[in-house]
Design a protein around this motif. Structure first.
Motif, mmCIF file in Angstrom:
data_model
loop_
_atom_site.group_PDB
_atom_site.id
_atom_site.type_symbol
_atom_site.label_atom_id
_atom_site.label_comp_id
_atom_site.label_asym_id
_atom_site.label_seq_id
_atom_site.Cartn_x
_atom_site.Cartn_y
_atom_site.Cartn_z
ATOM 1 N N TRP A 1 0.813 4.720 1.246
ATOM 2 C CA TRP A 1 -0.227 5.670 2.168
ATOM 3 C C TRP A 1 -0.339 7.159 1.767
ATOM 4 O O TRP A 1 0.560 7.504 1.236
ATOM 5 C CB TRP A 1 0.409 5.368 3.592
ATOM 6 N N SER B 1 -0.122 9.390 4.045
ATOM 7 C CA SER B 1 0.918 10.116 4.897
ATOM 8 C C SER B 1 2.424 9.387 4.522
ATOM 9 O O SER B 1 3.491 9.926 4.886
ATOM 10 C CB SER B 1 0.818 9.830 6.363
ATOM 11 N N ALA C 1 4.092 7.264 5.272
ATOM 12 C CA ALA C 1 4.496 6.378 6.088
ATOM 13 C C ALA C 1 5.862 5.767 5.818
ATOM 14 O O ALA C 1 6.043 4.658 5.898
ATOM 15 C CB ALA C 1 3.654 5.038 6.551
ATOM 16 N N LEU C 2 6.959 6.646 5.214
ATOM 17 C CA LEU C 2 8.230 6.179 5.206
ATOM 18 C C LEU C 2 8.902 6.129 6.624
ATOM 19 O O LEU C 2 8.486 7.004 7.670
ATOM 20 C CB LEU C 2 9.044 7.273 4.452
ATOM 21 N N PHE C 3 9.934 5.016 6.846
ATOM 22 C CA PHE C 3 10.418 4.940 8.197
ATOM 23 C C PHE C 3 11.472 6.301 8.337
ATOM 24 O O PHE C 3 12.428 6.137 7.646
ATOM 25 C CB PHE C 3 11.087 3.615 8.358
ATOM 26 N N PRO C 4 11.175 6.952 9.268
ATOM 27 C CA PRO C 4 12.432 8.083 9.333
ATOM 28 C C PRO C 4 13.665 7.726 10.004
ATOM 29 O O PRO C 4 14.585 8.461 9.573
ATOM 30 C CB PRO C 4 11.447 9.015 10.406
ATOM 31 N N ARG D 1 9.319 1.415 -2.534
ATOM 32 C CA ARG D 1 9.274 0.577 -1.457
ATOM 33 C C ARG D 1 7.923 -0.191 -1.661
ATOM 34 O O ARG D 1 8.268 -1.710 -1.352
ATOM 35 C CB ARG D 1 9.082 1.444 -0.224
ATOM 36 N N ALA D 2 6.916 0.134 -2.361
ATOM 37 C CA ALA D 2 5.735 -0.795 -2.435
ATOM 38 C C ALA D 2 6.143 -1.673 -3.580
ATOM 39 O O ALA D 2 5.544 -2.899 -3.579
ATOM 40 C CB ALA D 2 4.764 0.075 -2.741
ATOM 41 N N LEU E 1 0.837 -1.193 -0.021
ATOM 42 C CA LEU E 1 -0.048 0.052 0.035
ATOM 43 C C LEU E 1 0.930 1.379 0.024
ATOM 44 O O LEU E 1 1.906 1.347 0.786
ATOM 45 C CB LEU E 1 -0.871 0.039 1.326
#
Lengths: 286, 366
Positions: B83, B85, B87-90, B148-149, B81
């Motif tokens: 997102w 937002s 939702a990338l990992f900071p 990433r997806a 998915l």
């Protein structure tokens, strides 16, 4: 020219706000600290302090085995308390942050504050009833034919006291930092094939790292400097550095030698705090 | 006909007393670009989350590639998915973010690095591979999220309003990136949006959702020209919606009596009307003509100009019929000169009968 005037006015305004904290810090932190350092070079003659500059106190403390064994014991117990408290607190904080409703979380944080209503000393004494030779735990264990176990006046007793001191604070700190995590990131991890347990260390712990490390740092600081638990529950055997300070001042008014111990403790805490904060804010190397 | 990639059968999703999705039946085929569109709270995001396994259906069946997915955990699915937002990992850089899904699937470090690099380069992020997420712009983060997806080469990609946080000019750019990518990869994109322009620009099929129901499924053109019911006609916008009763039934036309006047509409083949049946119809705002004099077109209504919306070459006029019914007309800016609009001046709106389109009742009213 007009720009210069404007700039100066802003500076004095900002200074007016900063001044109280600067004065406070100079009077009650920097001043006493400098005095403590100076005092560590004084000598005691005929139970009186003589203002001089002598390395004798430092040389004497560093040459004594009892100083180094106390140091190692204190450092070891504080480290162990940090690890144990973090491991006990994390599941509770995880549950409070992710597995309960907002309402339950609010009540939980409220009840975690309740222990602070009473003095830590009082709470420590209440452990006597539970841990004593004929206390609650031993009488329960006695019914099933176990024990009695000696728990008071042992390092175990000290550890129980440390947990009393740090756990409520640690659970609050961890819960607050875990509940700040963006839930989308957790779902994103699942979405990318990361199972629930793996998500805890692959995503949740890195995201809450600062809060978790600061919590652990507090555990270390509070346990390292604590006097109450090692004295009343640990029975001073072996003594920790804070007990050593008390003993040193009582025996022959050796305030300068106590100052040496105090400076060693503060230096340790400064270094630990610095390393912990640096670790907390560093990005993990890949 | 090939077997659909995704099958929704009688899917219901309840949250307590609230029904987010009511009896959904839908097939999505391989290689399709499907957009779910609707106002907030219509159930479109819930539908996407059901597909990703982030929600489990209260009733019904969801099948992916023929396999029943109801109880399959999100991390056991291949339904990445993108997102809203992002939702990338900071705490990871661009490449590490892209590698995350590969790492979870146990790929070796060098394979992960190679695949992640390949995808970031494909999305034009070659220079930013080792950048921290915080150092990337909105559009660049978007591309990292896409890479990433897609890096695990899924059959289906889910997108939850991925462009809503971007500037208008970037949205158009990313629309181009997405459509090109979807065509090249040939995989299914399921795209949730509240933006009509995004859905219409990219999707092969648009699913209009409202109040937990699918209101209409069709190509962007079908939905635009032949909205199925009043909900769709209103949501798509730029439609004039008139309601009244049937006054006269002929073989190919109906005469409808409305408070604004009598109009003729094409008699729909799939439904039979009798005199005095209630009826609603829509006329697209770009199919009407505005004139100063009464025209001799099939249908004509007198109206007053309330306001106008100028967005470039096309101007939307907001008008009001004598009984207060709101009307809209889209006219070319250059034609506007002929009618010289001044507020509160009376005009005539007219349209040929074939431009009108009879609406069905909303499903919730049935």
């Amino acid at each position: 020219m007009s720009q210069l005037i404007k700039k100066r006015r802003i500076d004095s305004y900002a200074l007016a706000w900063r001044l109280p904290i600067i004065v406070w810090q100079l009077l009650f932190f920097v001043g006493p600290l400098l005095f403590l350092i100076a005092m560590s070079f004084f000598l005691v003659k005929n139970y009186r302090m003589v203002e001089t500059f002598d390395l004798a106190n430092w040389a004497r403390m560093f040459s004594k085995d009892y100083f180094w064994s106390s140091y190692l014991y204190t450092f070891g117990m504080a480290s162990l308390a940090t690890v144990v408290a973090t491991l006990i607190a994390f599941p509770a904080s995880y549950a409070l942050a992710f597995k309960v409703s907002d309402n339950v979380r609010r009540w939980a944080v409220f009840f975690l504050i309740v222990p602070f209503f009473t003095s830590y000393l009082v709470r420590t004494f209440s452990w006597y009833v539970i841990l004593a030779e004929s206390g609650i735990v031993n009488s329960i264990l006695g019914n099933v034919g176990l024990g009695p176990f000696k728990m008071l006046n042992t390092p175990f007793g000290t550890m129980v006291g440390f947990m009393t001191l740090v756990l409520p604070l640690l659970v609050i700190l961890q819960t607050l930092s875990l509940s700040q995590i963006d839930k989308n990131l957790i779902e994103a991890a699942h979405n990318l094939g990361c199972g629930r347990i793996r998500t805890i260390y692959a995503v949740i712990i890195p995201l809450a790292k600062i809060g978790l490390v600061v919590g652990a740092l507090f555990c270390f600081i509070l346990s390292f400097g604590d006097f109450v638990s090692p004295y009343y529950l640990g029975g001073s055997s072996p003594p920790t550095l804070s007990i050593l300070i008390i003993d040193t001042t009582k025996s022959g008014q050796q305030w300068p030698r106590a100052a040496v111990v105090a400076i060693c403790m503060m230096t340790t805490l400064f270094v630990m705090a610095f390393l912990a904060i640096r670790f907390a804010y560093r990005k993990p190397a890949s | 006909m090939t077997e659909p990639l995704v099958k929704f059968r009688d899917v219901v999703k309840r949250f307590g007393n609230f029904i987010a999705v009511k009896r959904m039946d839908l097939d999505i085929y391989e290689g399709e670009f499907v957009a779910f569109m609707g106002p907030s709270g219509c159930g479109k995001t819930t539908t996407l989350r059901l597909l990703a396994g982030l929600e489990t259906p209260s009733e019904g069946e969801i099948r992916l590639d023929g396999e029943l997915m109801n109880e399959v955990k999100p991390h056991e699915r291949e339904t990445p998915l993108v997102w809203q937002s992002l939702a990338l990992f900071p705490f990871l850089n661009a490449r590490e973010n892209v590698e995350f899904g590969l790492k979870m699937r146990g790929f070796d470090a060098d394979v992960r690095r190679e695949k992640a690099t390949k995808w970031l380069e494909r999305l034009g992020m070659g220079e930013f591979i080792e950048r921290d997420v915080s150092q990337l712009s909105g559009g660049q983060r978007q591309r990292v999220a896409l890479a990433r997806a897609l890096v695990t080469e899924p059959k289906i990609l889910l997108l939850d309003e991925p462009l809503s946080a971007l500037d208008a000019h970037l949205v158009i750019r990313m629309q181009g990136v997405l459509t090109k990518l979807q065509r090249e990869l040939g995989i299914t994109f399921v795209y949730v949006t509240h933006s009509q322009s995004e859905a219409f620009a990219m999707a092969d099929r648009v699913v209009i959702m409202g109040e937990g129901n699918i209101q209409q499924v069709g190509s962007p053109r079908e939905i635009y020209r032949t909205p199925k019911n009043r909900f769709v006609a209103e949501f798509v916008g730029r439609n004039n919606i008139l309601s009244g009763t049937v006054q006269n039934v002929q073989t190919d036309t109906l005469v409808v009596k409305t408070p604004s006047g009598d109009f003729s509409v094409p008699n729909p083949e799939d439904r039979t009307f009798q005199v005095s049946d209630p009826i609603s119809f829509s006329v697209s705002a770009d199919l009407v003509t505005i004139s100063v004099e009464r025209s001799d077109a099939d249908n004509c209504v007198e109206c007053n100009l309330i306001s106008e919306e100028f967005i470039g070459s096309v101007v939307t006029l907001f008008l009001e019929a004598n009984d207060g019914t709101e009307l809209k007309a889209q006219v070319q800016e250059k034609e506007l000169e002929k009618i010289d609009p001044k507020l509160q001046i009376s005009y005539y709106m007219s349209w040929p009968t074939r431009s009108a389109h009879v609406l069905e009742n909303n499903p919730s009213e049935e």
